[in-house]
Scaffold this motif. Structure first.
Motif, short mmCIF file in Angstrom:
data_model
loop_
_atom_site.label_atom_id
_atom_site.label_comp_id
_atom_site.label_asym_id
_atom_site.label_seq_id
_atom_site.Cartn_x
_atom_site.Cartn_y
_atom_site.Cartn_z
N VAL A 134 6.55 10.98 -13.09
CA VAL A 134 5.94 9.74 -12.60
C VAL A 134 6.99 8.83 -11.98
O VAL A 134 6.83 8.35 -10.86
CB VAL A 134 5.17 9.02 -13.73
CG1 VAL A 134 4.84 7.59 -13.36
CG2 VAL A 134 3.91 9.79 -14.08
N HIS A 135 8.07 8.58 -12.70
CA HIS A 135 9.09 7.67 -12.19
C HIS A 135 9.80 8.24 -10.96
O HIS A 135 10.06 7.51 -10.00
CB HIS A 135 10.10 7.32 -13.28
CG HIS A 135 9.60 6.31 -14.25
ND1 HIS A 135 9.37 5.00 -13.92
CD2 HIS A 135 9.24 6.42 -15.55
CE1 HIS A 135 8.91 4.33 -14.97
NE2 HIS A 135 8.81 5.19 -15.97
N LEU A 136 10.11 9.52 -10.98
CA LEU A 136 10.77 10.13 -9.83
C LEU A 136 9.81 10.27 -8.65
O LEU A 136 10.23 10.22 -7.50
CB LEU A 136 11.38 11.48 -10.21
CG LEU A 136 12.50 11.39 -11.26
CD1 LEU A 136 12.95 12.79 -11.68
CD2 LEU A 136 13.68 10.58 -10.76
N GLY A 137 8.53 10.44 -8.94
CA GLY A 137 7.53 10.58 -7.88
C GLY A 137 7.28 9.31 -7.10
O GLY A 137 6.96 9.36 -5.91
N ILE A 138 7.42 8.17 -7.74
CA ILE A 138 7.18 6.90 -7.02
C ILE A 138 8.47 6.26 -6.52
O ILE A 138 8.42 5.28 -5.78
CB ILE A 138 6.39 5.88 -7.87
CG1 ILE A 138 7.17 5.48 -9.11
CG2 ILE A 138 5.02 6.39 -8.19
CD1 ILE A 138 6.58 4.28 -9.83
#
Length: 186
Positions: A134-138
């Motif tokens: 989630v954090h790396l995706g956004i």
């Protein structure tokens, strides 16, 4: 963005975007995806067939719910082939789905705990992979951009299993630390 865990039913969760998943080659969805499809009176499978959704790792499709369920939209993310499924698949699926969901500019995103239904991985390991994804995706480097896109305010993992919820809380903490370190290194 804050990532939390909540005990409840996904089809009853009020969110701007609801994220579910499916393996490659599955014709009749089960688990949470099957529940959402049933709540939408088969609309999910119909749209997946029409749009030729294959379930390849990281492939996404988004549909409107037309207020049949409390969530405004549903994003389905592909998990790839079941025999090749691992925690890296969970991380990639979480990144792809939150990236696709963020394009819809939601305030809240709700998701299942990808991978835990397979009974191969613990809730803690799955939650760690989801939080990292989630954090790396956004993440986007926009320091020099004049107009910046808004990230979702919250990401909620919904599960109806209390044991999974407890394990997921520990995993989220670890995943967020790993993601913050990777982002700092970038």
């Amino acid at each position: 963005m804050e990532i939390t865990v909540k005990k409840g039913l996904l089809e009853e969760e009020k969110a701007d975007v609801l994220i579910i998943n499916e393996f490659q080659g599955v014709k009749k969805p089960g688990g949470a995806t099957g529940s959402i499809n049933a709540a939408l009176d088969g609309l999910l499978v119909k749209v997946m067939e029409e749009e030729k959704f294959k379930g390849k790792l990281g492939e996404t499709i988004s549909i409107r719910t037309n207020e049949i369920i409390p969530a405004k939209r549903v994003v389905v993310v592909g998990l790839g082939k079941k025999e090749k499924f691992n925690l890296e698949s969970v991380r990639q699926a979480a990144a792809a789905s939150v990236n696709a969901g963020s394009k819809l500019e939601p305030k809240t995103i709700a998701s299942i705990l990808h991978g835990v239904g397979n009974n191969e991985f613990s809730a803690q390991d799955c939650a760690k992979a989801v939080a990292e994804g989630v954090h790396l995706g956004i993440y986007k480097f926009d320091k020099y951009k004049k107009s910046k896109t808004k990230d979702p305010e919250s990401f909620v993992i919904v599960t109806n299993n209390a044991t999974h919820a407890r394990g997921a809380k520990k995993g989220i903490e670890l995943g967020q630390l790993y993601a913050k370190a990777a982002i700092f290194a970038r």
